[in-house]
Enzyme design. Structure first.
Site, PDB file in Angstrom:
ATOM      1  N   LYS A 111      60.436 -47.542 -33.989  1.00  0.00           N
ATOM      2  CA  LYS A 111      61.077 -46.701 -32.973  1.00  0.00           C
ATOM      3  C   LYS A 111      62.591 -46.782 -33.115  1.00  0.00           C
ATOM      4  O   LYS A 111      63.157 -47.861 -33.280  1.00  0.00           O
ATOM      5  CB  LYS A 111      60.680 -47.163 -31.568  1.00  0.00           C
ATOM      6  CG  LYS A 111      61.363 -46.367 -30.456  1.00  0.00           C
ATOM      7  CD  LYS A 111      60.793 -46.706 -29.096  1.00  0.00           C
ATOM      8  CE  LYS A 111      61.213 -48.084 -28.612  1.00  0.00           C
ATOM      9  NZ  LYS A 111      60.662 -48.396 -27.282  1.00  0.00           N
ATOM     10  N   ASP A 141      57.119 -61.207 -29.938  1.00  0.00           N
ATOM     11  CA  ASP A 141      57.984 -60.620 -28.917  1.00  0.00           C
ATOM     12  C   ASP A 141      58.839 -61.721 -28.303  1.00  0.00           C
ATOM     13  O   ASP A 141      58.455 -62.896 -28.296  1.00  0.00           O
ATOM     14  CB  ASP A 141      57.160 -59.931 -27.823  1.00  0.00           C
ATOM     15  CG  ASP A 141      57.988 -58.918 -27.031  1.00  0.00           C
ATOM     16  OD1 ASP A 141      57.802 -57.713 -27.257  1.00  0.00           O
ATOM     17  OD2 ASP A 141      58.827 -59.332 -26.214  1.00  0.00           O
ATOM     18  N   TRP A 176      50.128 -51.623 -28.652  1.00  0.00           N
ATOM     19  CA  TRP A 176      49.982 -51.278 -30.075  1.00  0.00           C
ATOM     20  C   TRP A 176      48.997 -52.214 -30.764  1.00  0.00           C
ATOM     21  O   TRP A 176      48.193 -51.780 -31.590  1.00  0.00           O
ATOM     22  CB  TRP A 176      51.346 -51.309 -30.764  1.00  0.00           C
ATOM     23  CG  TRP A 176      52.144 -50.064 -30.525  1.00  0.00           C
ATOM     24  CD1 TRP A 176      51.977 -49.161 -29.508  1.00  0.00           C
ATOM     25  CD2 TRP A 176      53.219 -49.572 -31.312  1.00  0.00           C
ATOM     26  NE1 TRP A 176      52.889 -48.143 -29.614  1.00  0.00           N
ATOM     27  CE2 TRP A 176      53.666 -48.371 -30.710  1.00  0.00           C
ATOM     28  CE3 TRP A 176      53.872 -50.029 -32.449  1.00  0.00           C
ATOM     29  CZ2 TRP A 176      54.723 -47.620 -31.230  1.00  0.00           C
ATOM     30  CZ3 TRP A 176      54.926 -49.289 -32.970  1.00  0.00           C
ATOM     31  CH2 TRP A 176      55.343 -48.096 -32.365  1.00  0.00           C
ATOM     32  N   ASP A 213      62.790 -64.770 -30.503  1.00  0.00           N
ATOM     33  CA  ASP A 213      63.798 -63.735 -30.750  1.00  0.00           C
ATOM     34  C   ASP A 213      64.021 -63.585 -32.250  1.00  0.00           C
ATOM     35  O   ASP A 213      64.507 -64.514 -32.907  1.00  0.00           O
ATOM     36  CB  ASP A 213      65.094 -64.136 -30.045  1.00  0.00           C
ATOM     37  CG  ASP A 213      66.198 -63.106 -30.178  1.00  0.00           C
ATOM     38  OD1 ASP A 213      65.976 -62.076 -30.853  1.00  0.00           O
ATOM     39  OD2 ASP A 213      67.280 -63.333 -29.613  1.00  0.00           O
ATOM     40  N   GLY A 270      51.338 -55.391 -25.439  1.00  0.00           N
ATOM     41  CA  GLY A 270      50.199 -55.469 -26.344  1.00  0.00           C
ATOM     42  C   GLY A 270      49.459 -54.175 -26.601  1.00  0.00           C
ATOM     43  O   GLY A 270      48.387 -54.181 -27.210  1.00  0.00           O
ATOM     44  N   ASP A 315      58.044 -51.511 -31.966  1.00  0.00           N
ATOM     45  CA  ASP A 315      58.343 -50.751 -30.747  1.00  0.00           C
ATOM     46  C   ASP A 315      59.468 -51.458 -29.980  1.00  0.00           C
ATOM     47  O   ASP A 315      59.608 -51.306 -28.769  1.00  0.00           O
ATOM     48  CB  ASP A 315      57.084 -50.635 -29.879  1.00  0.00           C
ATOM     49  CG  ASP A 315      57.198 -49.552 -28.820  1.00  0.00           C
ATOM     50  OD1 ASP A 315      57.948 -48.588 -29.043  1.00  0.00           O
ATOM     51  OD2 ASP A 315      56.531 -49.674 -27.775  1.00  0.00           O
TER      52      ASP A 315
END
Length: 209
Positions: free
Chosen positions: A164, A83, A65, A99, A63, A124
């Protein structure tokens, strides 16, 4: 009782983390993650987040970000976080656990996302790392392609993508794809990223519809 000796790698890990100024600062500020500083650097460089923005945080656990972004966009903004792992409660954030590579779950989050206009998608996300760069990168870009699919679907024309990636196998191919989708694309390596890390962050602006 005989204590097992720590391996050399675990000793190096402990030493690296003990001497890491970002970990020390994270603990001092009681932040959720070290990656908070990476997003802060990106935002200070590019001036992305503004009051009232709607932001999607993919791969949000633990958490960091979302925590940073929430203060930037204020109560008039909205954050959707997602997530595969559960995330500790963070006030004023909508969180879905699942997912994104699962098509049924992706349909579920689109049902929510389609209700709003979104200014930023940030990711991320990282796959489970095996240490073999070709496999790690391949798994990373599978997830990154899903992030790109979500971004194209939900972002406003002047929206941002922050994602990322790992340099190496498949990187140039993915960069070509992202440049075909966005008007402006930058590669950014925050100071908070570890020196020996292959990670970089892509900041893309202006999704072509």
């Amino acid at each position: 009782m005989i204590l097992k000796k720590r391996s050399k790698s675990s000793k190096n890990w402990l030493k690296r983390n003990f001497n890491d100024p970002y970990i020390k600062e994270r603990n001092k500020k009681k932040l959720r993650s070290r990656s908070w500083f990476k997003l802060k650097e990106i935002d200070e460089s590019e001036k992305i987040f503004k009051k009232g923005m709607n932001v999607i945080d993919l791969g949000s656990n633990p958490g960091g970000w979302s925590e940073y972004t929430l203060k930037k966009i204020g109560k008039s903004g909205k954050i959707f976080a997602c997530d595969i792992l559960p995330m500790r409660f963070l006030k004023d954030i909508v969180f879905f656990c699942g997912d994104i590579s699962n098509s049924d779950f992706l349909k579920k989050i689109f049902l929510f996302l389609d209700k709003y206009s979104w200014n930023v998608v940030m990711s991320d996300i990282s796959p489970n790392i095996c240490g073999y760069s070709v496999i790690d990168n391949s798994n990373m870009f599978k997830l990154s392609n899903i992030v790109l699919k979500i971004s194209r679907h939900v972002l406003s024309n002047n929206g941002y993508l922050i994602i990322k990636l790992f340099q190496g196998y498949g990187f140039n191919k993915y960069m070509k794809k992202i440049r075909n989708i966005f008007e402006l694309v930058k590669i950014y390596k925050p100071n908070a990223s570890r020196v020996n890390s292959r990670e970089v962050f892509i900041i893309a602006y202006g999704c072509k519809k």
